[in-house]
Design a protein around this motif. Structure first.
Motif, PDB file in Angstrom:
ATOM      1  N   PRO A   1      -2.889  -1.942 -20.182  1.00 25.59           N
ATOM      2  CA  PRO A   1      -2.477  -2.104 -18.879  1.00 25.59           C
ATOM      3  C   PRO A   1      -1.175  -2.819 -18.638  1.00 25.59           C
ATOM      4  O   PRO A   1      -0.820  -3.747 -19.129  1.00 25.59           O
ATOM      5  CB  PRO A   1      -3.435  -2.647 -17.957  1.00 25.59           C
ATOM      6  N   GLY A   2      -0.255  -2.162 -17.749  1.00 24.28           N
ATOM      7  CA  GLY A   2       0.753  -2.926 -16.921  1.00 24.28           C
ATOM      8  C   GLY A   2       0.082  -2.975 -15.743  1.00 24.28           C
ATOM      9  O   GLY A   2       0.297  -3.876 -15.050  1.00 24.28           O
ATOM     10  N   PHE A   3      -0.819  -2.099 -15.164  1.00 21.36           N
ATOM     11  CA  PHE A   3      -1.502  -2.241 -13.759  1.00 21.36           C
ATOM     12  C   PHE A   3      -2.694  -1.641 -14.387  1.00 21.36           C
ATOM     13  O   PHE A   3      -2.795  -0.325 -14.598  1.00 21.36           O
ATOM     14  CB  PHE A   3      -0.747  -1.482 -12.754  1.00 21.36           C
ATOM     15  N   PHE A   4      -3.937  -2.333 -14.067  1.00 19.36           N
ATOM     16  CA  PHE A   4      -5.220  -1.938 -14.350  1.00 19.36           C
ATOM     17  C   PHE A   4      -5.822  -0.679 -13.334  1.00 19.36           C
ATOM     18  O   PHE A   4      -5.418  -0.828 -12.163  1.00 19.36           O
ATOM     19  CB  PHE A   4      -6.346  -3.012 -14.248  1.00 19.36           C
ATOM     20  N   VAL A   5      -6.302   0.091 -14.073  1.00 17.74           N
ATOM     21  CA  VAL A   5      -6.960   1.375 -13.209  1.00 17.74           C
ATOM     22  C   VAL A   5      -7.876   0.777 -12.090  1.00 17.74           C
ATOM     23  O   VAL A   5      -7.957   1.328 -10.814  1.00 17.74           O
ATOM     24  CB  VAL A   5      -7.602   2.295 -14.209  1.00 17.74           C
ATOM     25  N   GLU A   6      -8.771  -0.186 -12.541  1.00 13.34           N
ATOM     26  CA  GLU A   6      -9.701  -0.727 -11.418  1.00 13.34           C
ATOM     27  C   GLU A   6      -8.947  -1.459 -10.188  1.00 13.34           C
ATOM     28  O   GLU A   6      -9.499  -1.364  -9.133  1.00 13.34           O
ATOM     29  CB  GLU A   6     -10.697  -1.959 -12.087  1.00 13.34           C
ATOM     30  N   HIS A   7      -7.617  -2.020 -10.477  1.00 12.49           N
ATOM     31  CA  HIS A   7      -6.913  -2.601  -9.598  1.00 12.49           C
ATOM     32  C   HIS A   7      -6.543  -1.319  -8.516  1.00 12.49           C
ATOM     33  O   HIS A   7      -6.325  -1.770  -7.351  1.00 12.49           O
ATOM     34  CB  HIS A   7      -5.757  -3.496  -9.747  1.00 12.49           C
ATOM     35  N   PHE A   8      -5.941  -0.167  -9.173  1.00 13.85           N
ATOM     36  CA  PHE A   8      -5.396   0.592  -8.449  1.00 13.85           C
ATOM     37  C   PHE A   8      -6.359   1.481  -7.771  1.00 13.85           C
ATOM     38  O   PHE A   8      -6.142   1.899  -6.692  1.00 13.85           O
ATOM     39  CB  PHE A   8      -4.727   1.682  -9.561  1.00 13.85           C
ATOM     40  N   VAL A   9      -7.549   1.678  -8.026  1.00  9.53           N
ATOM     41  CA  VAL A   9      -8.712   2.447  -7.426  1.00  9.53           C
ATOM     42  C   VAL A   9      -8.852   1.380  -6.118  1.00  9.53           C
ATOM     43  O   VAL A   9      -8.987   1.781  -4.934  1.00  9.53           O
ATOM     44  CB  VAL A   9      -9.981   2.223  -8.064  1.00  9.53           C
ATOM     45  N   LYS A  10      -9.085   0.095  -6.196  1.00 11.13           N
ATOM     46  CA  LYS A  10      -9.160  -0.831  -5.041  1.00 11.13           C
ATOM     47  C   LYS A  10      -7.918  -0.634  -4.062  1.00 11.13           C
ATOM     48  O   LYS A  10      -8.284  -0.420  -2.839  1.00 11.13           O
ATOM     49  CB  LYS A  10      -9.114  -2.394  -5.594  1.00 11.13           C
ATOM     50  N   ASP A  11      -6.794  -0.573  -4.618  1.00 15.47           N
ATOM     51  CA  ASP A  11      -5.678  -0.421  -3.737  1.00 15.47           C
ATOM     52  C   ASP A  11      -5.579   0.797  -3.041  1.00 15.47           C
ATOM     53  O   ASP A  11      -5.369   0.867  -1.995  1.00 15.47           O
ATOM     54  CB  ASP A  11      -4.226  -0.557  -4.311  1.00 15.47           C
ATOM     55  N   LEU A  12      -6.060   1.811  -3.830  1.00 16.58           N
ATOM     56  CA  LEU A  12      -5.854   3.445  -3.231  1.00 16.58           C
ATOM     57  C   LEU A  12      -7.073   3.417  -2.182  1.00 16.58           C
ATOM     58  O   LEU A  12      -6.991   4.104  -1.228  1.00 16.58           O
ATOM     59  CB  LEU A  12      -6.347   4.671  -4.321  1.00 16.58           C
ATOM     60  N   GLY A  13      -8.141   2.776  -2.368  1.00 16.80           N
ATOM     61  CA  GLY A  13      -9.184   2.447  -1.381  1.00 16.80           C
ATOM     62  C   GLY A  13      -8.824   1.959   0.029  1.00 16.80           C
ATOM     63  O   GLY A  13      -8.921   2.352   0.906  1.00 16.80           O
ATOM     64  N   LEU A  14      -8.054   0.707  -0.118  1.00 19.28           N
ATOM     65  CA  LEU A  14      -7.570   0.314   0.987  1.00 19.28           C
ATOM     66  C   LEU A  14      -6.348   1.101   1.662  1.00 19.28           C
ATOM     67  O   LEU A  14      -6.428   1.213   2.782  1.00 19.28           O
ATOM     68  CB  LEU A  14      -6.629  -1.180   0.467  1.00 19.28           C
TER      69      LEU A  14
ATOM     70  N   LEU B   1       0.806  -1.302  -0.156  1.00 18.66           N
ATOM     71  CA  LEU B   1      -0.013   0.042   0.034  1.00 18.66           C
ATOM     72  C   LEU B   1       0.867   1.275   0.021  1.00 18.66           C
ATOM     73  O   LEU B   1       0.691   2.050  -0.713  1.00 18.66           O
ATOM     74  CB  LEU B   1      -0.985   0.019   1.227  1.00 18.66           C
ATOM     75  N   ALA B   2       1.894   1.051   0.713  1.00 14.13           N
ATOM     76  CA  ALA B   2       2.821   2.313   0.623  1.00 14.13           C
ATOM     77  C   ALA B   2       3.495   2.748  -0.776  1.00 14.13           C
ATOM     78  O   ALA B   2       3.693   3.919  -1.077  1.00 14.13           O
ATOM     79  CB  ALA B   2       4.016   2.257   1.694  1.00 14.13           C
ATOM     80  N   ASN B   3       3.892   1.490  -1.289  1.00 13.77           N
ATOM     81  CA  ASN B   3       4.088   1.430  -2.896  1.00 13.77           C
ATOM     82  C   ASN B   3       3.136   2.202  -3.619  1.00 13.77           C
ATOM     83  O   ASN B   3       3.461   2.922  -4.439  1.00 13.77           O
ATOM     84  CB  ASN B   3       4.485   0.312  -3.205  1.00 13.77           C
ATOM     85  N   GLN B   4       1.896   1.818  -3.496  1.00 12.36           N
ATOM     86  CA  GLN B   4       0.735   2.335  -4.342  1.00 12.36           C
ATOM     87  C   GLN B   4       0.557   3.721  -4.074  1.00 12.36           C
ATOM     88  O   GLN B   4       0.442   4.728  -5.062  1.00 12.36           O
ATOM     89  CB  GLN B   4      -0.578   1.740  -4.157  1.00 12.36           C
ATOM     90  N   ILE B   5       0.958   4.197  -2.901  1.00 14.01           N
ATOM     91  CA  ILE B   5       0.981   5.720  -2.418  1.00 14.01           C
ATOM     92  C   ILE B   5       1.970   6.365  -3.401  1.00 14.01           C
ATOM     93  O   ILE B   5       1.586   7.375  -4.019  1.00 14.01           O
ATOM     94  CB  ILE B   5       1.138   5.749  -1.169  1.00 14.01           C
ATOM     95  N   ALA B   6       3.063   5.883  -3.336  1.00  8.64           N
ATOM     96  CA  ALA B   6       4.208   6.520  -4.174  1.00  8.64           C
ATOM     97  C   ALA B   6       4.044   6.392  -5.624  1.00  8.64           C
ATOM     98  O   ALA B   6       4.066   7.423  -6.315  1.00  8.64           O
ATOM     99  CB  ALA B   6       5.639   5.662  -3.905  1.00  8.64           C
ATOM    100  N   VAL B   7       3.435   5.316  -6.178  1.00 11.71           N
ATOM    101  CA  VAL B   7       2.939   5.481  -7.544  1.00 11.71           C
ATOM    102  C   VAL B   7       1.965   6.246  -7.915  1.00 11.71           C
ATOM    103  O   VAL B   7       1.911   6.880  -8.957  1.00 11.71           O
ATOM    104  CB  VAL B   7       2.457   3.796  -8.048  1.00 11.71           C
ATOM    105  N   ALA B   8       0.892   6.389  -7.089  1.00 12.49           N
ATOM    106  CA  ALA B   8      -0.014   7.364  -7.357  1.00 12.49           C
ATOM    107  C   ALA B   8       0.653   8.917  -7.537  1.00 12.49           C
ATOM    108  O   ALA B   8       0.056   9.690  -8.390  1.00 12.49           O
ATOM    109  CB  ALA B   8      -0.978   7.662  -6.127  1.00 12.49           C
ATOM    110  N   GLY B   9       1.676   9.293  -6.722  1.00  7.94           N
ATOM    111  CA  GLY B   9       2.144  10.516  -7.059  1.00  7.94           C
ATOM    112  C   GLY B   9       3.005  10.748  -8.043  1.00  7.94           C
ATOM    113  O   GLY B   9       2.989  11.748  -8.835  1.00  7.94           O
ATOM    114  N   VAL B  10       3.631   9.540  -8.568  1.00  7.30           N
ATOM    115  CA  VAL B  10       4.390   9.388  -9.560  1.00  7.30           C
ATOM    116  C   VAL B  10       3.516   9.591 -10.922  1.00  7.30           C
ATOM    117  O   VAL B  10       3.840  10.442 -12.054  1.00  7.30           O
ATOM    118  CB  VAL B  10       5.420   8.443  -9.659  1.00  7.30           C
ATOM    119  N   MET B  11       2.412   9.092 -10.894  1.00  6.38           N
ATOM    120  CA  MET B  11       1.581   9.069 -12.043  1.00  6.38           C
ATOM    121  C   MET B  11       1.217  10.402 -12.322  1.00  6.38           C
ATOM    122  O   MET B  11       0.906  10.963 -13.526  1.00  6.38           O
ATOM    123  CB  MET B  11       0.492   7.869 -11.927  1.00  6.38           C
ATOM    124  N   PHE B  12       0.778  11.308 -11.175  1.00  7.05           N
ATOM    125  CA  PHE B  12       0.062  12.407 -11.486  1.00  7.05           C
ATOM    126  C   PHE B  12       1.287  13.377 -11.907  1.00  7.05           C
ATOM    127  O   PHE B  12       1.142  14.178 -12.795  1.00  7.05           O
ATOM    128  CB  PHE B  12      -0.306  13.146 -10.049  1.00  7.05           C
TER     129      PHE B  12
END
Length: 159
Positions: A94-107, A36-47
């Motif tokens: 997708p390398g990583f699906f948006v729908e999976h990212f939404v789930k992870d960011l929700g978590l 989850l900490a990784n996904q937070i980092a990815v979200a910032g990088v994608m922005f």
């Protein structure tokens, strides 16, 4: 990986078949927290990648040349180098699906509430990726955010 250290050592050979970057993070659940900490980092990088490319486009820059300038410098990143190039090619597979990212960011946000954390960037990322999903991009890659950001501004990603 989370769990008992000796159990981790016993299953490590199996895990090495699936990946090369392995780390014992601590007690059970710690591996999920690391993800989850990784996904937070990815979200910032994608922005960063998507917003900077959209800005360059709207500023009238040669976006391909701009990317070559930025990638080796302080603004560059692995995501800028790989997903930025895919965005320029119009490749939103997708390398990583948006729908999976939404789930992870929700978590992530559930855990933030539990821990008493407020992470506005993560909140905004989850909101924006839910917009991508609502507009039919759930099966696209996370780099498809650029199209939704453009659309939110009344613009169009031109690639």
């Amino acid at each position: 990986v989370g769990g008992e250290a000796d159990a981790y050592q016993r299953v490590r050979p199996c895990l090495e078949v699936m990946g090369t970057s392995l780390m014992h993070c601590g007690a059970a659940g710690s591996g999920q927290q690391a993800k989850l900490a990784n996904q937070i980092a990815v979200a910032g990088v994608m922005f960063s990648v998507c917003e900077s490319l959209l800005y360059a486009q709207e500023a009238g820059l040669d976006v391909d040349a701009w990317l070559e300038l930025v990638v080796p410098g302080a603004g560059g990143s692995t995501a800028m180098n790989t997903l930025g190039r895919r965005i320029l090619k119009g490749d939103f597979a997708p390398g990583f699906f948006v729908e999976h990212f939404v789930k992870d960011l929700g978590l992530c946000l559930e855990e933030c509430r539990r821990m008493g954390l407020v992470l506005p960037g993560t909140e905004r990322a989850e909101e924006c990726y839910r917009m991508v999903q609502a507009l039919g991009g759930g099966k696209d890659g996370t780099q498809s955010l650029v199209r939704t950001l453009a659309r939110a501004c009344g613009k169009q990603w031109k690639r």
